[in-house]
Design a protein around this motif. Structure first.
Motif, PDB file in Angstrom:
ATOM      1  N   LEU A 126      34.917  -0.298 -28.751  1.00 32.24           N
ATOM      2  CA  LEU A 126      34.718  -1.529 -28.304  1.00 32.24           C
ATOM      3  C   LEU A 126      33.321  -1.738 -27.435  1.00 32.24           C
ATOM      4  CD1 LEU A 126      38.528  -1.896 -26.602  1.00 32.24           C
ATOM      5  CD2 LEU A 126      37.737  -2.214 -29.112  1.00 32.24           C
ATOM      6  N   VAL A 127      33.062  -2.703 -27.897  1.00 27.65           N
ATOM      7  CA  VAL A 127      31.409  -3.352 -27.138  1.00 27.65           C
ATOM      8  C   VAL A 127      31.573  -4.598 -26.738  1.00 27.65           C
ATOM      9  CG1 VAL A 127      30.280  -1.812 -28.923  1.00 27.65           C
ATOM     10  CG2 VAL A 127      30.741  -4.130 -29.488  1.00 27.65           C
ATOM     11  N   PRO A 128      30.758  -4.817 -25.804  1.00 28.53           N
ATOM     12  CA  PRO A 128      30.641  -6.370 -25.152  1.00 28.53           C
ATOM     13  C   PRO A 128      30.413  -7.318 -26.430  1.00 28.53           C
ATOM     14  CG  PRO A 128      29.082  -4.974 -23.821  1.00 28.53           C
ATOM     15  CD  PRO A 128      29.552  -4.101 -25.036  1.00 28.53           C
ATOM     16  N   HIS A 129      30.953  -8.508 -26.434  1.00 30.58           N
ATOM     17  CA  HIS A 129      30.974  -9.480 -27.303  1.00 30.58           C
ATOM     18  C   HIS A 129      29.574  -9.753 -27.780  1.00 30.58           C
ATOM     19  CE1 HIS A 129      32.074 -12.796 -30.149  1.00 30.58           C
ATOM     20  NE2 HIS A 129      33.255 -12.323 -30.252  1.00 30.58           N
ATOM     21  N   PRO A 130      29.212  -9.799 -28.889  1.00 29.11           N
ATOM     22  CA  PRO A 130      27.540 -10.087 -28.899  1.00 29.11           C
ATOM     23  C   PRO A 130      27.273 -11.567 -28.824  1.00 29.11           C
ATOM     24  CG  PRO A 130      28.441  -8.693 -30.727  1.00 29.11           C
ATOM     25  CD  PRO A 130      29.563  -9.118 -29.847  1.00 29.11           C
ATOM     26  N   ALA A 131      28.328 -12.675 -29.123  1.00 30.88           N
ATOM     27  CA  ALA A 131      28.200 -13.934 -29.030  1.00 30.88           C
ATOM     28  C   ALA A 131      28.669 -14.590 -27.687  1.00 30.88           C
ATOM     29  CB  ALA A 131      28.890 -14.618 -30.122  1.00 30.88           C
ATOM     30  N   ASN A 132      29.818 -14.062 -27.195  1.00 34.06           N
ATOM     31  CA  ASN A 132      30.367 -14.745 -25.912  1.00 34.06           C
ATOM     32  C   ASN A 132      30.137 -14.360 -24.528  1.00 34.06           C
ATOM     33  OD1 ASN A 132      31.847 -16.130 -27.990  1.00 34.06           O
ATOM     34  ND2 ASN A 132      33.632 -14.892 -27.951  1.00 34.06           N
ATOM     35  N   VAL A 133      29.298 -13.149 -24.663  1.00 33.44           N
ATOM     36  CA  VAL A 133      28.916 -12.499 -23.395  1.00 33.44           C
ATOM     37  C   VAL A 133      27.410 -12.476 -23.063  1.00 33.44           C
ATOM     38  CG1 VAL A 133      29.009 -10.348 -22.016  1.00 33.44           C
ATOM     39  CG2 VAL A 133      30.840 -11.059 -23.390  1.00 33.44           C
ATOM     40  N   GLN A 134      26.837 -13.136 -22.176  1.00 32.04           N
ATOM     41  CA  GLN A 134      25.361 -13.354 -21.752  1.00 32.04           C
ATOM     42  C   GLN A 134      24.825 -12.078 -21.003  1.00 32.04           C
ATOM     43  OE1 GLN A 134      25.102 -16.991 -19.465  1.00 32.04           O
ATOM     44  NE2 GLN A 134      24.916 -18.238 -21.426  1.00 32.04           N
ATOM     45  N   HIS A 135      25.622 -11.453 -20.348  1.00 34.04           N
ATOM     46  CA  HIS A 135      25.263 -10.267 -19.809  1.00 34.04           C
ATOM     47  C   HIS A 135      26.125  -9.206 -19.930  1.00 34.04           C
ATOM     48  CE1 HIS A 135      22.582 -12.858 -17.438  1.00 34.04           C
ATOM     49  NE2 HIS A 135      23.513 -13.703 -17.154  1.00 34.04           N
ATOM     50  N   PRO A 136      25.738  -8.489 -21.104  1.00 34.84           N
ATOM     51  CA  PRO A 136      26.795  -7.342 -21.452  1.00 34.84           C
ATOM     52  C   PRO A 136      26.791  -6.170 -20.438  1.00 34.84           C
ATOM     53  CG  PRO A 136      24.761  -7.551 -22.789  1.00 34.84           C
ATOM     54  CD  PRO A 136      24.707  -8.727 -21.965  1.00 34.84           C
ATOM     55  N   ASP A 137      25.933  -6.019 -19.636  1.00 34.79           N
ATOM     56  CA  ASP A 137      25.905  -5.097 -18.561  1.00 34.79           C
ATOM     57  C   ASP A 137      26.958  -5.103 -17.834  1.00 34.79           C
ATOM     58  OD1 ASP A 137      24.327  -7.111 -17.752  1.00 34.79           O
ATOM     59  OD2 ASP A 137      23.717  -6.305 -15.863  1.00 34.79           O
ATOM     60  N   THR A 138      27.374  -6.476 -17.503  1.00 35.58           N
ATOM     61  CA  THR A 138      28.664  -6.800 -16.718  1.00 35.58           C
ATOM     62  C   THR A 138      29.907  -6.254 -17.396  1.00 35.58           C
ATOM     63  OG1 THR A 138      27.888  -8.918 -15.945  1.00 35.58           O
ATOM     64  CG2 THR A 138      30.173  -8.671 -15.666  1.00 35.58           C
ATOM     65  N   ILE A 139      30.088  -6.330 -18.531  1.00 33.55           N
ATOM     66  CA  ILE A 139      31.227  -5.907 -19.293  1.00 33.55           C
ATOM     67  C   ILE A 139      31.096  -4.408 -19.463  1.00 33.55           C
ATOM     68  CG2 ILE A 139      32.690  -5.898 -21.458  1.00 33.55           C
ATOM     69  CD1 ILE A 139      32.675  -8.539 -19.973  1.00 33.55           C
ATOM     70  N   GLU A 140      30.034  -3.905 -19.530  1.00 33.77           N
ATOM     71  CA  GLU A 140      29.932  -2.347 -19.491  1.00 33.77           C
ATOM     72  C   GLU A 140      30.331  -1.479 -18.341  1.00 33.77           C
ATOM     73  OE1 GLU A 140      25.868  -1.518 -20.840  1.00 33.77           O
ATOM     74  OE2 GLU A 140      25.916  -2.658 -22.531  1.00 33.77           O
ATOM     75  N   ALA A 141      29.990  -2.365 -17.301  1.00 35.16           N
ATOM     76  CA  ALA A 141      30.282  -1.746 -15.882  1.00 35.16           C
ATOM     77  C   ALA A 141      31.637  -1.955 -15.644  1.00 35.16           C
ATOM     78  CB  ALA A 141      29.664  -2.437 -14.910  1.00 35.16           C
ATOM     79  N   GLU A 142      32.160  -3.179 -16.105  1.00 29.42           N
ATOM     80  CA  GLU A 142      33.743  -3.315 -15.897  1.00 29.42           C
ATOM     81  C   GLU A 142      34.621  -2.387 -16.780  1.00 29.42           C
ATOM     82  OE1 GLU A 142      37.107  -6.884 -16.977  1.00 29.42           O
ATOM     83  OE2 GLU A 142      34.904  -7.385 -17.055  1.00 29.42           O
ATOM     84  N   TYR A 143      34.308  -1.982 -17.616  1.00 32.75           N
ATOM     85  CA  TYR A 143      35.148  -1.224 -18.459  1.00 32.75           C
ATOM     86  C   TYR A 143      34.516   0.493 -18.452  1.00 32.75           C
ATOM     87  CZ  TYR A 143      37.483  -5.203 -20.307  1.00 32.75           C
ATOM     88  OH  TYR A 143      38.218  -6.238 -20.295  1.00 32.75           O
ATOM     89  N   GLY A 144      33.473   0.565 -17.745  1.00 35.53           N
ATOM     90  CA  GLY A 144      32.961   2.004 -17.624  1.00 35.53           C
ATOM     91  C   GLY A 144      32.398   2.446 -19.100  1.00 35.53           C
ATOM     92  N   MET A 145      32.000   1.557 -19.719  1.00 31.97           N
ATOM     93  CA  MET A 145      31.334   1.905 -21.092  1.00 31.97           C
ATOM     94  C   MET A 145      30.015   2.954 -20.931  1.00 31.97           C
ATOM     95  SD  MET A 145      31.307  -1.811 -23.203  1.00 31.97           S
ATOM     96  CE  MET A 145      32.852  -2.610 -23.496  1.00 31.97           C
ATOM     97  N   GLU A 146      29.996   3.866 -21.975  1.00 31.25           N
ATOM     98  CA  GLU A 146      28.764   4.690 -22.086  1.00 31.25           C
ATOM     99  C   GLU A 146      27.871   4.300 -23.140  1.00 31.25           C
ATOM    100  OE1 GLU A 146      30.125   8.832 -22.363  1.00 31.25           O
ATOM    101  OE2 GLU A 146      31.320   8.516 -20.262  1.00 31.25           O
TER     102      GLU A 146
END
Length: 298
Positions: free
Chosen positions: A214-234
């Motif tokens: 799962l990755v931040p949505h390329p079209a719907n998310v302007q700041h992917p780092d927000t989603i990365e932090a929210e879900y603890g993405m690596e």
């Protein structure tokens, strides 16, 4: 006897008696070793606890001399009144199995769960059948066929994040299926063991584990780092392992866009499934948002 009319005793004693009550009700048996392992007490103390429980509820248990285990009697009546969610937590996660007590939380909190009626006696038939590898006759209300009588061979409980199911082989359809617990009623355990083709080892969708990326949505998310932090993405990706039988539930619950070209533009889709090929062969993909869409405008 209601738990609020029990004789005066310590909270630790009440917790152990409640554990005996739960084991008898939902597993169908209790051994001294179960108490020893759960509460780190001596065997002699466990013997006293079972004796005390038998004194309080003599019609709830019988001793099986052959199996050397106390078993649930046919006239069992619970000594403690547990709410359904507490029971399901105990069954699925194995903690919090002391007597239920009312207490105020450390901080205020509210939930958004919808109420669901759940017959705990029906649930106890299912859980004891799971423990014994037995089949069950149930009445089930399906959206497509209404109220029907079925024979199922249950082997696991499953929570899709919104409601609880039991995973079972359905003798009517000849398939492994999920049954919503709140739609089940009038459960009756059937004699004898289940057939070999009804065993959980034969459930391909349950035993197959798939890894979702799962990755931040390329079209719907302007700041992917927000989603990365929210879900603890690596490295910008969250890898989630799930049973194939549960994958569709997971993707729907978290609004994961499963289209090939991340074409779902609605604002609730913050995540995109990067490795769509991981879903090949998964049968409940009708639940996965956009999985049947192959391109923009489809």
């Amino acid at each position: 006897m209601s738990s609020d009319r029990l004789p005066e005793m310590t909270q630790a004693q009440r917790d152990r008696l409640a554990f005996v009550d739960l084991r008898l009700r939902f597993v169908g048996e209790i051994r001294r070793q179960d108490l020893v392992a759960r509460f780190d007490i001596q065997a002699a103390a466990a013997t006293r606890d079972i004796a005390q429980y038998k004194e309080l509820a003599p019609r709830n248990l019988e001793y099986d001399t052959k199996g050397k285990v106390y078993v649930r009697a046919s006239w069992f009546r619970p000594l403690f009144d547990f709410p359904a969610e507490r029971v399901l937590t105990w069954l699925s996660e194995g903690y919090g199995d002391g007597e239920p007590i009312r207490w105020k939380g450390v901080v205020p909190q509210e939930g958004t769960a919808l109420p669901a009626q759940l017959d705990l006696e029906m649930l106890s038939v299912l859980t004891r059948a799971i423990h014994r590898n037995a089949a069950v006759e149930v009445s089930y209300r399906a959206l497509s066929s209404g109220l029907t009588t079925r024979e199922i061979a249950p082997f696991a409980l499953a929570n899709n994040g919104q409601r609880w199911h039991v995973r079972a082989f359905d003798r009517r359809s000849g398939e492994f299926r999920d049954f919503v617990l709140a739609r089940l009623a009038d459960a009756k355990m059937l004699p004898g063991p289940v057939n070999e083709h009804e065993l959980p080892a034969q459930d391909i969708q349950w035993n197959r584990v798939t890894e979702l990326e799962l990755v931040p949505h390329p079209a719907n998310v302007q700041h992917p780092d927000t989603i990365e932090a929210e879900y603890g993405m690596e490295n910008g990706v969250l890898k989630v392992r799930a049973r194939a039988a549960m994958a569709g539930y997971l993707l729907r619950r978290w609004n994961v866009d499963c289209t090939e070209d991340h074409s779902l533009k609605s604002g609730e889709f913050h995540l995109w499934l990067r490795n769509r090929q991981a879903l090949y062969g998964v049968t409940n993909l009708v639940l996965a948002p956009g999985y049947g869409e192959t391109g923009k405008g489809s």
